[in-house]
Design a protein around this motif. Sequence first.
Motif, PDB file in Angstrom:
ATOM      1  N   PRO A  23      -4.017   7.124  -0.327  1.00  0.00           N
ATOM      2  CA  PRO A  23      -4.353   5.594  -0.812  1.00  0.00           C
ATOM      3  C   PRO A  23      -5.702   5.159   0.588  1.00  0.00           C
ATOM      4  CG  PRO A  23      -2.227   5.637   0.417  1.00  0.00           C
ATOM      5  CD  PRO A  23      -2.559   7.127   0.127  1.00  0.00           C
ATOM      6  N   TYR A  36       0.542  -3.766  -0.816  1.00  0.00           N
ATOM      7  CA  TYR A  36       0.852  -2.193  -1.025  1.00  0.00           C
ATOM      8  C   TYR A  36       0.831  -2.039  -2.674  1.00  0.00           C
ATOM      9  CZ  TYR A  36       2.095  -0.644   3.529  1.00  0.00           C
ATOM     10  OH  TYR A  36       2.381  -0.317   4.818  1.00  0.00           O
ATOM     11  N   VAL A  93       1.729   6.908  -4.796  1.00  0.00           N
ATOM     12  CA  VAL A  93       0.359   7.004  -4.780  1.00  0.00           C
ATOM     13  C   VAL A  93      -0.093   8.151  -3.843  1.00  0.00           C
ATOM     14  CG1 VAL A  93      -0.478   4.675  -5.093  1.00  0.00           C
ATOM     15  CG2 VAL A  93       0.186   5.441  -2.808  1.00  0.00           C
ATOM     16  N   SER A  94      -1.176   8.573  -3.928  1.00  0.00           N
ATOM     17  CA  SER A  94      -1.769   9.832  -3.218  1.00  0.00           C
ATOM     18  C   SER A  94      -3.008   9.249  -2.553  1.00  0.00           C
ATOM     19  CB  SER A  94      -2.188  11.035  -4.313  1.00  0.00           C
ATOM     20  OG  SER A  94      -0.969  11.592  -4.781  1.00  0.00           O
ATOM     21  N   TYR A 106       2.110   7.841   8.716  1.00  0.00           N
ATOM     22  CA  TYR A 106       2.557   9.144   8.601  1.00  0.00           C
ATOM     23  C   TYR A 106       2.623   9.696   9.884  1.00  0.00           C
ATOM     24  CZ  TYR A 106       2.734  13.898   6.672  1.00  0.00           C
ATOM     25  OH  TYR A 106       2.986  15.075   6.614  1.00  0.00           O
ATOM     26  N   ALA A 130      -2.530   4.636   5.933  1.00  0.00           N
ATOM     27  CA  ALA A 130      -1.363   5.800   5.333  1.00  0.00           C
ATOM     28  C   ALA A 130      -1.389   6.850   6.420  1.00  0.00           C
ATOM     29  CB  ALA A 130      -1.748   6.228   3.882  1.00  0.00           C
ATOM     30  N   LYS A 176       4.352  14.511   2.107  1.00  0.00           N
ATOM     31  CA  LYS A 176       4.962  13.312   1.443  1.00  0.00           C
ATOM     32  C   LYS A 176       5.813  12.411   2.434  1.00  0.00           C
ATOM     33  CE  LYS A 176       5.932  14.115  -2.854  1.00  0.00           C
ATOM     34  NZ  LYS A 176       6.718  14.431  -3.810  1.00  0.00           N
ATOM     35  N   VAL A 206       4.292   7.740  -0.713  1.00  0.00           N
ATOM     36  CA  VAL A 206       2.785   8.451  -0.413  1.00  0.00           C
ATOM     37  C   VAL A 206       2.883   9.839  -0.345  1.00  0.00           C
ATOM     38  CG1 VAL A 206       0.789   8.119   1.054  1.00  0.00           C
ATOM     39  CG2 VAL A 206       2.144   6.025   0.446  1.00  0.00           C
TER      40      VAL A 206
END
Length: 675
Positions: A606, A598, A603-604, A535, A531, A432, A453
């Motif tokens: 995306p 965005y 959100v998961s 990350y 994403a 996360k 995210v």
Amino acid sequence: MKTLLKSLAVIVVMASLVAAQENAAKPAIVDTTGEEAYAKLKGGRAGEEREFEIAPGVKMKFVWCPPGEFVMGSPPSEERRETREAQAKVTLSKGFWISKTEVTQSQWTAVMGSNPLDGIGPYGKPHPEKNKSPHLPIVGVSWDDAQVFMEKVNSTLGSEDGGKMSLPTEAQYEYAARAGETGMYPGGSLDEVAWHDGNSGGYPKPVGTKKANAWGLHDMNGSAWEWVQDCYFEELPSGTDPIAKETGPDRVIRGGCWFKEATRCRLATRSYRWQGASQCFSIGFRMVRNSWPVEVSRAAIDPEIKGQNVTKVSYKGSSSEQSFEQTGPKSWKSGKAVYNEVKRSEWNVHLQRAAEVDERVQIDLSQMTIHFRGQGPKEVLPILSASKQLSAAAEAAIEQARLSSAESAESRADQGITNSIGMKLVPIAKGKFQMGSLYREEGYQFAEQRHEVTLTRHYYLGAFEVTQAQYAKLMGNNPSKFQGDNVNNVDSSNHPVDQASWEDAVEFCKRLSELPEEKAAGRVYRLPTEAEWEYACRAGSRAPFGFGGLELADDYGWFSSNCKGISQPVGKKEPNAWGLYDMHGNVMEWCSDWAGDYPEGPVSDPTGPKEGFSRMIRGGAWLTPAMLGRSGNRAFHFPSDTRSDYVGFRVALSSPEMSKQSAPSQDKSSGAGRN
């Protein structure tokens, strides 16, 4: 009856409170007194020119803007419009003179005695032939610096004509820029009037070389961002002679600049920066000569900050011997430590670095303190410290964390996959993070709103950008600009492939997945989602860059300041904490997502909008300033068939193999999974 009267009284009180709150939020109004002074100064027609002497023997041309009404901002239908551009009706009761061009470097030097750009280029790097010239706009000066400049000009000019120099209000700026235009750009064509990223080659250009608008003003779009007088306010100021003041430490900037896309150079485009920011090498200014002084108090950044420097700091240690207080721009001692005054732009970097590497550090900018969790709220360190560092203990913690991170990255260097064509891929653990940027981050753009995210699946990501050799081996051609004569006939096989479109990159992934060895291993290659890219780029960091602040950019990335105008071999800079190279700079990189805003809220996994016109690219490049290589920076305007010499890609991999191998552990040393 008494009950009714009491209820009415409550309603009146509540209404008064609401009105008071609304009035507090609304911009204040400029004082428009001075009819006699106005009569002396005013011009006769729109576009009339007059010269004012700003320094002995140095004259500057100004253009008359008559009083009038206009609609400020942009309609909802305007392309790339932002919410902070909601239209407002404005009346300017008096006309004003505004400089025909931005203040130039020679004009600045004539008034101030020196050029702040002497010996430096973008972000403090030598590049005088591109960024320093008498006729280029002055940049790298803060709002505060501009005030000093105009104070000096006013002392030279006097006020015999009834006027004074100041920055234009935001309303004056847009009114003058529009010159009667109601569309996006002057005359409907931007290229004729503005320098932007599509025609500037990545560098500033002399003022006045583009076509003037209808009132004879040059470079009101593009060229350099320009400071205006107003404090930043989400809503546009409206009414008669409006100006937003004292709502915070940030000032509005207008006009766009030479390295921004065309739609960021629209007539309604607005942004903001902290008023003391002097390291923004894209911001300059122009002046107006009003018949009244624009009285605006400087925004209080903090009661204990004056101008750019901290003037008072208290240190409360665990005993009276460790406590002291210092006032004034001086040096002082506390035990063996010598403390010096430091600019906010400098100490802020160190604070952010400390917070990134030590989870105990909690920064409170409003109170100018840095707390260490677990030691009690009374245990604080001063923001200032010797040699621009926090303290011996904090700096030691930073260095230890850096070494631990380097050791951790080295220990993982041989993990991951090396596939059948020699590409190395690094395992990235699910986790996360906070995607996007804080609005106060230097260089923040409107489409970078921070949001949570969660990535629920492990994946692999190429340790390097796809090279020209790898691309040619699989695709049978090398589309790159940077080969042969363009790299002085030096072997470019290890440079990143460039001029590969999004469609080319997708085809590369497809062909790589179809190789017999890759099919046998169950490997399916693809482009990373936006994403996934961010990350991995952040590698656990919440700082503007995965490695921390701008001062370390040269160690980790290739940008316009250090790459001599060409791409560079991959892997020559330091890797990030997760073993990925060139995530900042060299070439920008395609992501799989369609471009778009965005989502709101957490959100998961995306994957971007379901459809669109252009694809996302990330990471900064050899021709951009380092600031555009921030982890949260986004680039939108690239249709799938675009081929550019500063865009390449790296591959991602979803594979069952991920669960069989150890991904980077989410511990304190690697920073993985922190948000």
